[in-house]
Design a protein around this motif. Structure first.
Motif, PDB file in Angstrom:
ATOM      1  N   LEU A   1       5.100  27.441  42.871  1.00 63.14           N
ATOM      2  CA  LEU A   1       4.189  27.516  44.013  1.00 63.14           C
ATOM      3  C   LEU A   1       4.977  27.125  45.257  1.00 63.14           C
ATOM      4  CD1 LEU A   1       1.424  28.044  45.145  1.00 63.14           C
ATOM      5  CD2 LEU A   1       0.779  25.687  44.608  1.00 63.14           C
ATOM      6  N   TYR A   2       5.471  28.139  45.939  1.00 64.39           N
ATOM      7  CA  TYR A   2       6.357  27.917  47.084  1.00 64.39           C
ATOM      8  C   TYR A   2       5.598  27.773  48.400  1.00 64.39           C
ATOM      9  CZ  TYR A   2       9.710  28.930  50.781  1.00 64.39           C
ATOM     10  OH  TYR A   2      10.449  28.869  51.939  1.00 64.39           O
ATOM     11  N   ALA A   3       4.633  28.678  48.653  1.00 56.38           N
ATOM     12  CA  ALA A   3       3.982  28.677  49.970  1.00 56.38           C
ATOM     13  C   ALA A   3       2.486  28.953  49.850  1.00 56.38           C
ATOM     14  CB  ALA A   3       4.616  29.720  50.876  1.00 56.38           C
ATOM     15  N   VAL A   4       1.742  28.441  50.831  1.00 53.84           N
ATOM     16  CA  VAL A   4       0.316  28.745  50.968  1.00 53.84           C
ATOM     17  C   VAL A   4       0.048  29.034  52.436  1.00 53.84           C
ATOM     18  CG1 VAL A   4      -0.366  27.358  48.975  1.00 53.84           C
ATOM     19  CG2 VAL A   4      -0.340  26.311  51.244  1.00 53.84           C
ATOM     20  N   ALA A   5      -0.941  29.903  52.699  1.00 57.11           N
ATOM     21  CA  ALA A   5      -1.243  30.257  54.085  1.00 57.11           C
ATOM     22  C   ALA A   5      -2.741  30.390  54.289  1.00 57.11           C
ATOM     23  CB  ALA A   5      -0.553  31.567  54.474  1.00 57.11           C
ATOM     24  N   SER A   6      -3.203  29.877  55.421  1.00 59.09           N
ATOM     25  CA  SER A   6      -4.592  29.976  55.831  1.00 59.09           C
ATOM     26  C   SER A   6      -4.628  30.279  57.318  1.00 59.09           C
ATOM     27  CB  SER A   6      -5.326  28.652  55.537  1.00 59.09           C
ATOM     28  OG  SER A   6      -6.632  28.655  56.079  1.00 59.09           O
ATOM     29  N   ARG A   7      -5.776  30.701  57.810  1.00 57.08           N
ATOM     30  CA  ARG A   7      -5.907  30.916  59.250  1.00 57.08           C
ATOM     31  C   ARG A   7      -5.929  29.590  60.001  1.00 57.08           C
ATOM     32  NH1 ARG A   7     -11.090  34.720  59.154  1.00 57.08           N
ATOM     33  NH2 ARG A   7     -11.596  33.134  57.595  1.00 57.08           N
ATOM     34  N   LYS A   8      -6.183  28.498  59.277  1.00 59.25           N
ATOM     35  CA  LYS A   8      -6.180  27.159  59.870  1.00 59.25           C
ATOM     36  C   LYS A   8      -5.056  26.337  59.264  1.00 59.25           C
ATOM     37  CE  LYS A   8     -11.187  27.049  60.705  1.00 59.25           C
ATOM     38  NZ  LYS A   8     -12.455  26.315  60.427  1.00 59.25           N
ATOM     39  N   ILE A   9      -4.169  25.857  60.107  1.00 58.75           N
ATOM     40  CA  ILE A   9      -2.997  25.108  59.621  1.00 58.75           C
ATOM     41  C   ILE A   9      -3.412  23.845  58.879  1.00 58.75           C
ATOM     42  CG2 ILE A   9      -2.693  23.806  61.771  1.00 58.75           C
ATOM     43  CD1 ILE A   9       0.132  25.231  59.541  1.00 58.75           C
ATOM     44  N   GLU A  10      -4.529  23.227  59.303  1.00 57.62           N
ATOM     45  CA  GLU A  10      -4.992  22.008  58.631  1.00 57.62           C
ATOM     46  C   GLU A  10      -5.396  22.295  57.185  1.00 57.62           C
ATOM     47  OE1 GLU A  10      -5.613  21.880  62.977  1.00 57.62           O
ATOM     48  OE2 GLU A  10      -6.353  23.243  61.401  1.00 57.62           O
ATOM     49  N   THR A  11      -6.042  23.437  56.980  1.00 63.37           N
ATOM     50  CA  THR A  11      -6.435  23.826  55.626  1.00 63.37           C
ATOM     51  C   THR A  11      -5.206  24.070  54.762  1.00 63.37           C
ATOM     52  OG1 THR A  11      -8.462  24.866  56.456  1.00 63.37           O
ATOM     53  CG2 THR A  11      -7.706  25.533  54.265  1.00 63.37           C
ATOM     54  N   ALA A  12      -4.223  24.757  55.318  1.00 65.65           N
ATOM     55  CA  ALA A  12      -2.991  25.052  54.583  1.00 65.65           C
ATOM     56  C   ALA A  12      -2.240  23.774  54.230  1.00 65.65           C
ATOM     57  CB  ALA A  12      -2.107  25.982  55.403  1.00 65.65           C
ATOM     58  N   LYS A  13      -2.172  22.853  55.162  1.00 63.06           N
ATOM     59  CA  LYS A  13      -1.463  21.592  54.937  1.00 63.06           C
ATOM     60  C   LYS A  13      -2.128  20.793  53.815  1.00 63.06           C
ATOM     61  CE  LYS A  13       0.183  17.460  57.411  1.00 63.06           C
ATOM     62  NZ  LYS A  13      -0.446  16.424  56.549  1.00 63.06           N
ATOM     63  N   SER A  14      -3.449  20.694  53.861  1.00 64.79           N
ATOM     64  CA  SER A  14      -4.188  19.958  52.840  1.00 64.79           C
ATOM     65  C   SER A  14      -4.026  20.588  51.462  1.00 64.79           C
ATOM     66  CB  SER A  14      -5.671  19.905  53.223  1.00 64.79           C
ATOM     67  OG  SER A  14      -6.431  19.288  52.209  1.00 64.79           O
ATOM     68  N   PHE A  15      -4.093  21.912  51.404  1.00 67.27           N
ATOM     69  CA  PHE A  15      -3.950  22.639  50.138  1.00 67.27           C
ATOM     70  C   PHE A  15      -2.537  22.452  49.579  1.00 67.27           C
ATOM     71  CE2 PHE A  15      -3.629  26.112  47.177  1.00 67.27           C
ATOM     72  CZ  PHE A  15      -4.926  26.350  46.734  1.00 67.27           C
TER      73      PHE A  15
END
Length: 319
Positions: free
Chosen positions: A28-42
């Motif tokens: 699991l290298y990367a995750v992306a969301s439209r909201k950086i806070e969501t991506a960081k938490s995930f």
């Protein structure tokens, strides 16, 4: 080992992340969301190496090998094209797109780009269904002639009435859960459709379907009876029954379960397999295909996705 990136971090992404972590071939290298806070938490929750608040920024990352798209149905078509444009292999949550025409177009684009593309129909790759498929092919229940599969759950339970899944164009029970019984029927039949009939279950207050009933006749003579419904929730949300001339298999919760029952010669035998994640199988399979140089899965490639969407489209035409 392939670096996986998850695009879209809604509820299903949590189960996908666990599947990636369970695969010995995936990181699991990367995750992306439209909201950086969501991506960081995930990313912190599942240990992803990097996170992005922009899908395009993630796609520019040269370390990303394979994208798993977890966004709502309406975004799949354009997002698959975008991922392929950036030269990324793609697994896209079911249903991949809304028409046979779009399926054909995207697989053609994937071939042009030299990229692997697969619809995420995890049912075909769980340890239990792989085991039962082997037993069917070995003749344990004799000649398979009938497949009965259903998936029924209360579609409005706790769901906001303006949720996208209730929308006219990309919503509906068949797009949401009807693909499960269609998929399992196609998987065990192992043949193209000869002819079929599909009817929509309607709701007087909504323009999307609330279920479907389909009778499918395959070229090899097998009959598939598939059902889905949002008006009630069945036990285990449904089951599949595979009927042969010497016995039958009963598979409760066939899309993610680990137990089945063989009924033969007056006896019932429980079949149980180990499974950490119901998503691990499809992820590992996709990576193995990529490692072997395939641009589509021999199990769930373009033609299988077309056979699935043919039934879905017929239900929509019946509304």
């Amino acid at each position: 080992m392939k670096n996986i990136a998850i695009l879209g971090l809604g509820n299903i992404a949590n189960r996908v992340a666990k599947g990636v972590l369970c695969s010995e071939k995936a990181s699991l290298y990367a995750v992306a969301s439209r909201k950086i806070e969501t991506a960081k938490s995930f990313a912190e929750k599942y240990g992803a190496v990097v996170y992005y608040g922009s899908y395009k920024e993630m796609l520019k990352d040269p370390n990303v090998d394979l994208i798993y798209i977890c966004t709502p149905n309406a975004f799949h078509y354009e997002q698959i094209k975008l991922c392929l444009f950036y030269g990324k292999h793609v697994i896209c949550e079911k249903p991949m797109v809304k028409s046979e025409e779009q399926v054909r177009e995207l697989f053609a684009l994937a071939r042009k780009q030299g990229c692997f593309l697969m619809e995420a129909e995890k049912t075909m790759f769980t340890p239990l269904n792989k085991k039962i498929k082997e037993m069917v092919e070995e003749g344990v229940i004799g000649k398979l002639h009938t497949i009965r599969a259903q998936y029924c759950s209360d579609g409005l339970d706790g769901l906001p009435l303006d949720h996208w899944v209730l929308g006219e164009e990309f919503g509906g029970c068949t797009y949401d859960i009807g693909v499960y019984p269609i998929c399992v029927s196609h998987f065990y039949a192992g043949a193209k459709i000869k002819e079929f009939q599909a009817e929509a279950v309607k709701h007087p207050e909504y323009k999307c379907d609330f279920g479907m009933d389909a009778d499918i006749f395959y070229e090899n003579g097998i009959y598939g009876c598939v059902r889905s419904n949002w008006f009630y929730q069945a036990k285990d949300k449904g089951k599949a029954v595979l009927i042969g001339d010497k016995g039958y298999f009963e598979i409760p919760a066939y899309w993610k379960g680990n137990k089945a029952y063989l009924h033969k010669d007056g006896a019932v035998t429980e079949i149980e397999v180990d499974m950490e994640s119901d998503f691990e199988g499809e992820i590992t399979h996709a990576i193995e295909c990529i490692e072997d140089g395939h641009l589509e899965s021999p199990i769930l490639g373009e033609e299988m996705s077309v056979e699935i969407i043919r039934v879905v489209e017929a239900v929509q035409d019946n509304l």
